[in-house]
Structure formats: structure tokens, C-alpha cells
Design an enzyme around this catalytic site. Sequence first.
Site, PDB file in Angstrom:
ATOM      1  CB  SER A   1      -0.966  -0.003   1.179  1.00 25.20           C
ATOM      2  OG  SER A   1      -0.293  -0.289   2.374  1.00 25.20           O
TER       3      SER A   1
ATOM      4  CG  HIS B   1      -3.476  -0.731  -2.544  1.00 23.49           C
ATOM      5  ND1 HIS B   1      -3.996   0.540  -2.514  1.00 23.49           N
ATOM      6  CD2 HIS B   1      -3.228  -1.060  -1.256  1.00 23.49           C
ATOM      7  CE1 HIS B   1      -4.047   0.968  -1.266  1.00 23.49           C
ATOM      8  NE2 HIS B   1      -3.589   0.008  -0.476  1.00 23.49           N
TER       9      HIS B   1
ATOM     10  CE  LYS C   1      -7.339   0.878   0.457  1.00 22.18           C
ATOM     11  NZ  LYS C   1      -6.759  -0.035   1.407  1.00 22.18           N
TER      12      LYS C   1
HETATM   13  C1  LIG Z   1      -6.864  -0.262   2.769  1.00 25.66           C
HETATM   14  C2  LIG Z   1      -6.303  -1.592   3.034  1.00 25.66           C
HETATM   15  C3  LIG Z   1      -6.952  -2.503   3.863  1.00 25.66           C
HETATM   16  C4  LIG Z   1      -8.181  -2.141   4.639  1.00 25.66           C
HETATM   17  O1  LIG Z   1      -9.295  -2.054   3.830  1.00 25.66           O
HETATM   18  P1  LIG Z   1     -10.514  -1.123   4.249  1.00 25.66           P
HETATM   19  O2  LIG Z   1     -11.601  -1.592   3.364  1.00 25.66           O
HETATM   20  O3  LIG Z   1     -10.093   0.291   4.021  1.00 25.66           O
HETATM   21  O4  LIG Z   1     -10.786  -1.387   5.692  1.00 25.66           O
HETATM   22  C5  LIG Z   1      -6.417  -3.765   3.983  1.00 25.66           C
HETATM   23  N1  LIG Z   1      -5.274  -4.103   3.348  1.00 25.66           N
HETATM   24  C6  LIG Z   1      -4.609  -3.240   2.570  1.00 25.66           C
HETATM   25  C7  LIG Z   1      -3.350  -3.670   1.890  1.00 25.66           C
HETATM   26  C8  LIG Z   1      -5.089  -1.953   2.390  1.00 25.66           C
HETATM   27  O5  LIG Z   1      -4.418  -1.090   1.653  1.00 25.66           O
END
Ligand SMILES: *Cc1c(COP(=O)(O)O)cnc(C)c1O
Length: 391
Positions: free
Chosen positions: A181, A209, A240
Amino acid sequence: MQDTISWIDEELKQIKDKNLFRILTELQSGQSPEIIIAGKRYILLASNSYLGLTTDPKVKDAAQRALEKYGTGSGGSRLVSGSSDLHRELEDRIADFKKTEAAILFSSGYLANVGAISALVGPGDVIYSDELNHASIIDGCRLSHAEIKIYKHCDVELLGSLISSDKSRNKKLIVTDTVFSMDGDLAPLPELVELAEKYGCMLMIDEAHATGVLGKRGSGATEYFSVEDRVPIVMGTLSKAVGSLGGYVAGSRTLIDFLRNRARTYIFDTSLPASSLAASQAAIDIIEFEPERRKYLWYLIEKFKSGLKNIGLELLTSHSAVIPVLIGEAQPTLDFARLLRENGVFTPAVRPPSVPPGKCRIRATLMATHEEEHIELALRAFKGARDSVLK
Ligand SMILES: *Cc1c(COP(=O)(O)O)cnc(C)c1O
């Protein structure tokens, strides 16, 4: 009232002294290529809505229709009264998209990681976790009370020697982000699959991502690396590129039945509202059937990266819509972000604990709704900031 929390003042002061105090920036608009902050317009280079689907007319329309039919909230956890046909349909859609037998929804990606990992392993078991894994993976590992062995970022050789030296017959789990991330780089998924199969370890991946960005159909790293039938536990988010809210785990029917019965963040949490479910389903259709949006995103990614390189900025080995520019210490990174903002570009500085000390960065992210002109204006702002901060 007796003052029992004055110790917080001291801790806050320490955070501020290290330039690590965080404040909120309030947007007065949605996640569009251009946003409004305090009445002024900025180019947004900081959204995880990589395909721009949070503001897509088809997605909004699906959410509106579901809202009208089902109302605002789901009213309960899935196992009590909060399970609707929309929940099942979205789970089926995700399984189809990820080419697995089944899928289970959570109310966020964070809850999916915490719930799944703590259900799959326990005391006496071992977890092998990449040092740059997301905080929600780390928290899931901690909550499981399994032994946690952290391996150097993407170091398959080291991971192999860690696993082969471990003679215990208890459960073993390798867990990794597929697109990291904060660095935007890829995990060596084919090698991890080989290793997991060789040593009989469970393999769990986090496609947060990668979904929408990697693979011809946009389903993520399993598709990109052609290992869709070789990763038993595939986690992802709907928050995302999918542009909504929620998390999921996709895998075999057995795995999913088990998680419905054992993942506490599934059992004891109110389920997602209809508007989010319908938005996610419409968004997944766009991701799968309108690949031209992803192609255009990749065109912008390459254009932006080569522009940054020409300016002489230090890029990491990103292969995604996450494009970090490494600065180093916290203060120059904050200065860099401030200069970008003064020149009309909103891309915040990322500091510890999100990244290791000394590795502060500007984390730029692109969206398929950006136009080439946004990228050109942004590059001009990056050049200006470089000239003043890194001279
Ligand atoms: C954003 C993210 C999460 C968490 O997801 P949410 O839906 O925002 O709670 C988990 N793992 C990774 C790698 C992320 O970037």
C-alpha cells in the site's frame, strides 16, 4: 473531575516534536480529479478510487435504486437479520470475479483481515508475514496469538529458509499484500505459491490495491500472475478501486463456511448497507467489462512515472496506481507536500507509523478519471517542489 488523562499532553508533545502530529484535511467535494478544500480547487493525487468509480453515474444510480428499495442500514449482523439477497448476490459476484468457489463479505477490508487471520491460526501455529504488510494484517496476526515471523520485504529466499527450519507440525500461514500500500510494488506471488505448496503452508493474500488495477479483467494479482487456482485464501477490499465500502475473502466453499462460523468480525458486526452492496456490484461489472478505463489508467501511470524520473525524483519499484516519491525525513516531506498544495496539487506526506522512519514519502495515486492535463500540471508542481526542497 479528577485529571487522569493529562499524560496525553506529554505524548502529544512528543508526537509534535518529531513532526509526526497528524491533522485532517477537509474535502468539500467527492473523489473527483479536482477537489475543493476551503473553497479552493486542487488536483487530487491521493485517492484510492483508482478507476474513479466513487462518482461514476452507473455506480451511483445502482446505489440510489438499492437505497430506495432497502433503506439506509442493514439492521443487524448477517447471522441474525442483516442478510439480504443483495449480500448473497455480491458474494456470488465476487467469487465469479476472483474465480473461486465462494466468497464472504465483511464490513471493511480491515475487519476481513482481522477476522480471517485470527480464525485461521491460533496459539502454537506460525504466521510468516512480509515486513511491509498492511496494519490490518498485522493486527489480525497479533489477535490470533500465533507465533509471528516477519520476513524481509519480498525476500522469498529468506522466507524459504525460515519455513524449512521450522519442524513443528502445527498450522503455518504465509500472508502478504499483493500490491504494497505504501510502496506500490508487487509481491513475488508465483514464488510464494511455489514455496507454500512445497512446504504445505496456507497462503493468504491481500488484493486491496490490486483489484481493478491488475489483470486483463482487473481482478487482481492472482489473474495478473495466472495463479487463480493456486492461492487458497484471497482477501480484498471494496473500498479502493471498487469505490464503495467493505471487504471480502474468496476461496473454497469449505473455507467460506468456516469463516462464517468462526470469524468474529463477521459474526458480531452489522452487515453492509444495500447502497454499498449495489454500488460494489455495479463497479465490479465496470471493472470487468470496461477494460479501456484500466488501460487509460496504465497510460497515465507510465506518463506520470516517466515525468517524475525526468525531474530526477527517486521513485520506488512501483507497479500499480500507487506511485511513491521517496523524500526521507519528515520535515522535508511535509515541506514538499505543502509546496505541492500551494501549487494546486493535493498529495499528502506519508510518515511513520505508515512507513519506516527515514523513508517518508509523497504517495501519489492516479485515477482513470484524470486527464493528461492534470498529470502535466502535477508534474510542474512536483518540479517546483523539488527545486525548493531538494536543492
Ligand atoms: C486499505 C487496506 C486494507 C483495509 O481495507 P478497508 O476496506 O479500508 O478497511 C487492507 N489491506 C490493505 C493492503 C489496504 O491497503
